[in-house]
Design an enzyme around this catalytic site. Sequence first.
Site, mmCIF file in Angstrom:
data_model
loop_
_atom_site.group_PDB
_atom_site.id
_atom_site.type_symbol
_atom_site.label_atom_id
_atom_site.label_comp_id
_atom_site.label_asym_id
_atom_site.label_seq_id
_atom_site.Cartn_x
_atom_site.Cartn_y
_atom_site.Cartn_z
ATOM 1 N N GLU A 732 0.887 -1.179 0.000
ATOM 2 C CA GLU A 732 0.000 0.000 0.000
ATOM 3 C C GLU A 732 0.909 1.208 0.000
ATOM 4 O OE1 GLU A 732 -3.315 -0.214 0.139
ATOM 5 O OE2 GLU A 732 -3.654 -2.266 0.813
ATOM 6 N N CYS A 766 -1.947 9.472 3.694
ATOM 7 C CA CYS A 766 -1.862 8.971 2.320
ATOM 8 C C CYS A 766 -3.094 9.401 1.538
ATOM 9 C CB CYS A 766 -1.748 7.459 2.333
ATOM 10 S SG CYS A 766 -2.908 6.733 3.480
HETATM 11 P P1 NAD Z 1 8.511 4.750 4.348
HETATM 12 O O1 NAD Z 1 8.383 4.015 3.063
HETATM 13 O O2 NAD Z 1 9.648 5.646 4.488
HETATM 14 O O3 NAD Z 1 8.584 3.733 5.548
HETATM 15 C C1 NAD Z 1 7.606 2.726 5.710
HETATM 16 C C2 NAD Z 1 8.238 1.571 6.458
HETATM 17 O O4 NAD Z 1 9.192 0.988 5.615
HETATM 18 C C3 NAD Z 1 8.936 1.962 7.733
HETATM 19 O O5 NAD Z 1 8.675 0.985 8.705
HETATM 20 C C4 NAD Z 1 10.389 1.927 7.333
HETATM 21 O O6 NAD Z 1 11.244 1.648 8.398
HETATM 22 C C5 NAD Z 1 10.400 0.787 6.347
HETATM 23 N N1 NAD Z 1 11.531 0.786 5.413
HETATM 24 C C6 NAD Z 1 12.289 1.818 5.018
HETATM 25 N N2 NAD Z 1 13.218 1.382 4.160
HETATM 26 C C7 NAD Z 1 13.031 0.073 3.998
HETATM 27 C C8 NAD Z 1 13.658 -0.917 3.222
HETATM 28 N N3 NAD Z 1 14.682 -0.637 2.426
HETATM 29 N N4 NAD Z 1 13.199 -2.153 3.300
HETATM 30 C C9 NAD Z 1 12.156 -2.477 4.066
HETATM 31 N N5 NAD Z 1 11.531 -1.586 4.840
HETATM 32 C C10 NAD Z 1 11.963 -0.308 4.799
HETATM 33 O O7 NAD Z 1 7.139 5.505 4.536
HETATM 34 P P2 NAD Z 1 6.699 6.428 5.745
HETATM 35 O O8 NAD Z 1 7.429 7.717 5.651
HETATM 36 O O9 NAD Z 1 6.735 5.682 7.013
HETATM 37 O O10 NAD Z 1 5.163 6.650 5.399
HETATM 38 C C11 NAD Z 1 4.728 7.598 4.512
HETATM 39 C C12 NAD Z 1 4.342 6.975 3.189
HETATM 40 O O11 NAD Z 1 3.407 5.936 3.394
HETATM 41 C C13 NAD Z 1 3.679 7.920 2.249
HETATM 42 O O12 NAD Z 1 4.157 7.724 0.958
HETATM 43 C C14 NAD Z 1 2.210 7.530 2.325
HETATM 44 O O13 NAD Z 1 1.460 7.875 1.195
HETATM 45 C C15 NAD Z 1 2.312 6.071 2.496
HETATM 46 N N6 NAD Z 1 1.119 5.518 3.107
HETATM 47 C C16 NAD Z 1 0.276 4.784 2.336
HETATM 48 C C17 NAD Z 1 -0.893 4.268 2.884
HETATM 49 C C18 NAD Z 1 -1.847 3.460 2.069
HETATM 50 O O14 NAD Z 1 -2.738 2.841 2.647
HETATM 51 N N7 NAD Z 1 -1.725 3.401 0.770
HETATM 52 C C19 NAD Z 1 -1.151 4.479 4.225
HETATM 53 C C20 NAD Z 1 -0.263 5.232 4.992
HETATM 54 C C21 NAD Z 1 0.883 5.718 4.417
#
Ligand code: NAD
Length: 979
Positions: A732, A766
């Site tokens: 997502e 999001c």
């Molecule tokens: P992010 O992608 O930076 O981090 C999300 C998670 O991924 C964190 O737990 C992080 O530690 C982990 N992560 C980071 N690098 C990684 C890697 N290389 N491998 C595996 N895991 C890794 O996102 P964020 O800043 O936490 O959240 C914001 C983003 O999430 C925005 O783009 C938002 O649109 C999206 N979002 C989407 C939804 C949805 O339902 N579509 C809901 C909430 C947030």
Amino acid sequence: MTVAGEQLEPRIQAIGQEIFAGVGGRRRFDPLMKFVMRDEGIKSQLFRFVDCLPVLRGSSDVTRHLREYLDPVAPNLARLLPSDGSAGGLIAAAANFAARGMARTFIAATDVDQAVRAIQRLRRQRLAFTLDLLGESVVSEREAEQYQSQYLSLIQMLPSRLAKLPEDRLLDRDALGPIPRLNLSLKLSSLYSQFDPIDPMGSTGAVLNRLRPILRAARNAGAFVNLDMENHALKDLTIHIFQTVLMEEEFRDWTNVGIAIQAYLRGTLDDLHNLADWAKSRGAPVWIRLVKGAYWDIERVIADQNGWPIPVFTDKSESDVNFEDCAEFLIANHALLHPALATHNIRSIAASLAMAEHLKIPPEAMEFQMLFGMADPIKAALVKMGRRVRVYTPFGRLLPGMAYLVRRLLENSSNESFLRAGFIEHVPVEKLLMNPRNIQHRRPAAPPIVPFTNEPPGDFSLQVVRDAMKSALENFEKQSDTEYPLIIGGKSVRTEQWIQSVNPSHTNRNVGRCGSATVDNANAAVAAAKNAFFEWRDTPANARADLLDRVANYLSAHRWHLSAVEVCECGKPWREADADVAEAIDFCRYYAWQMRLLAAPNGQNVPGELNRWTYESRGVAVVIAPWNFPLAILCGMTAAAIVAGNPVVMKPAEQSSVIAAYLAKAFSECGAPAGVVNYLPGIGEEIGPVLVNHPDVAMIAFTGSRAVGLSINEQASKTIPQQDHVKRIITEMGGKNAIILDDDADLDDAVAGITASAFGYAGQKCSACSRVIAVGEVHHALLERLIESARSLKIAPAEDPACKVGPVIDAEAKSRIESAIESAKKTARLAYAGEIGPLATEGYYIAPHIFADVDPKSALAQEEIFGPVLAVIRARNFEEALEIANGTRYALTGGIYSRSPAHIEQSKREFRVGNLYINRKTTGAIVGRQPFGGFKLSGAGTQAGGPDYLRHFLLPRCITENTIRHGFIPADGVEGCED
Ligand code: NAD
């Protein structure tokens, strides 16, 4: 009734008959209204058409809308309307004429001169008045200031003109002497755009700053001011402000003031008792305008939608009984609370008169009030009986008056309306005068037993709720030194490195520190989950679902604590934090229910063949979550995996690891076996790839940014030699969500909805709106109001209940958003940049920014910024708006504000997003009601909180058994299917 109980009844009947006799032939109802009321469908479509008529530009627009509204309910009539523009002018003129006619019935005037003429006409009929200035709903401080200054100028202009009118003792004097000629009614919500019971202190202060000058001017000019009552949620605050200002030295002995109190609310009599005690302690009386209440439908809908108790009586006769009880209380206490009884119901009027007669209060000590344009014969009959009748007289421009007009039309034509019953349906007088206590209540049908209901959000208009939140915050703030180690295989594991959690509202305040997992820890967590897998998989689905129900109850019992953690750790304002906790609870209950459904026996049998369709757990699930819905998303993905029989390695975002520790605790305290939920906070870039590439991991549920989601997708789709399965990947990701503003939209609603969608939680959802696409001419008006609305939002630390825009999550986010703003300045016009002020050094704050003239292809309109930055784009027509809306690589949420049924239908077909919202904000999806998730590069097409979601966590299996033995076929052929 307690004064004389049933003894008074004959007198009530006699007075009622007398009024009816005075009313004369019961005719007089607009023939158009009569026609409209014959058919509920036509009625509601025509009222909707009337509602948008003032904003329609040109005759073809009017004809098109009329056709669109009539088509579903009167297709033959709709077909008569030309579609080629011919005769459009005539039809538009006729529609406008009819609507203006209706408006003139209920809205006295459009400007002050007309208002004075209307007052003169009223006084000639020996009717007093109270003026109400119709306004748009106030979405900004500038609009609140304008509202205030309009009242101030009325107070300046009118007294001298009214003084010239000849005196009428009935209207201008009461038992105590002269009474003000100028009488004004006003709504407190119009004096402060951020009027919100969540912040009683701030709202009181801001409203009083604008109210005092009005009261002062009114007092000096010898005018009267009455505060109107609005929604139930604002009631306590409105009464509080009324009492606060009237206890101030300057106003304490002033008696020409009043407040409206609504008898359809269950707690009215208590409020009146409190007001009487207060008036006594104040030492000077006030007026009470007792009404039944004008927001009955919406009060029910709001309560139903939120799962709150319904604050109004659900049966009309109960409101009528309460009105009589309250009227009696006022009459008995008239020296403290002067009664102004506002009703068109002859029975209610007769009962009040009988009580007043019984208690011997002079006729001038009370008055009746009725609405302009309604029940004129009743007004006349009361005047004939020597009673003072005051007419609630709205005036103002037609456009802002539309909401008022439609409310009146609905009220007049409602099945419950006394006027409809008495004047159109000619219900017998005896029935109309019946004692409401003797009317059999319609018992509300027992609510259906539903397998899932949403956790009600906190009602912050209640003091207990606000107090609970405040004390949870105070308690949690004392725990800033707490350490939260990893939990692997049910054991606490300490680490050398820690992740320090910092409060983004105050960067000098710690929130706690969590273990930072190493690669070895990550491998150990996968091993622990694998170890737990077989037993957990073989645990009956019902028992797994029971665990989720227990977790839901646990989270519910700890909801204020959890909300407080979110406020401190993630900068979530109160309401948003509370909604996130409620959503987490919903996910648990919803997936528990869904799992029970999926586990039920299923299959299609034929004689001699049993087919069983069943689901199997997948294996170890890695859950990787973002910080922006810190509890709900992590909990939702974890709960889905667990209930499906997959042990979880739970990797929260670095920024929200403390709240995640409390979730792990909830699972453990509710009985999750060791290894079923492993808590593994850590740096995503370090441990993420280890988890994602691990051969023992069966599935990954990820929510976060597009970049990380796509890279996980790529890595996990590779099959390495030790691996014996294809990994399931749920991703997502982000969005670049648009709201289309059609040129016939209701701007009051749209500006409020866009502001909430774009700047709520500082744009870090999001689902947030980051593009507004305005169709044609509406662009200018929108931009102006939107800027003022954004300017009025209070930027504050999240623990401040007044906070409308809190901080962004961390320093990295802040600098990323700031550089996006800098780049955007090169391609678009910066129409508004808010100011942070002294908070700049306190936390990671970014004020709302609005860009105009945005090129739909530019980075500003294509790339997710994830902050309070909004791009406004202009489209020539609705088709172009749709094309722009669909023209990004994302498809998460979208919205449209329109009053064209055809455009709404078209958007349902062609606005291709996972979640489309029509005429409401784009944020705040509710589990079970709005399954949430997008496609294109917003996600792989899964929707959380919906009926399809759990299947992604399961493997479907089909088992077929041939039951034929040497030609012998069992009779029912189903026994093999039983679980
Ligand atoms: P992010 O992608 O930076 O981090 C999300 C998670 O991924 C964190 O737990 C992080 O530690 C982990 N992560 C980071 N690098 C990684 C890697 N290389 N491998 C595996 N895991 C890794 O996102 P964020 O800043 O936490 O959240 C914001 C983003 O999430 C925005 O783009 C938002 O649109 C999206 N979002 C989407 C939804 C949805 O339902 N579509 C809901 C909430 C947030």
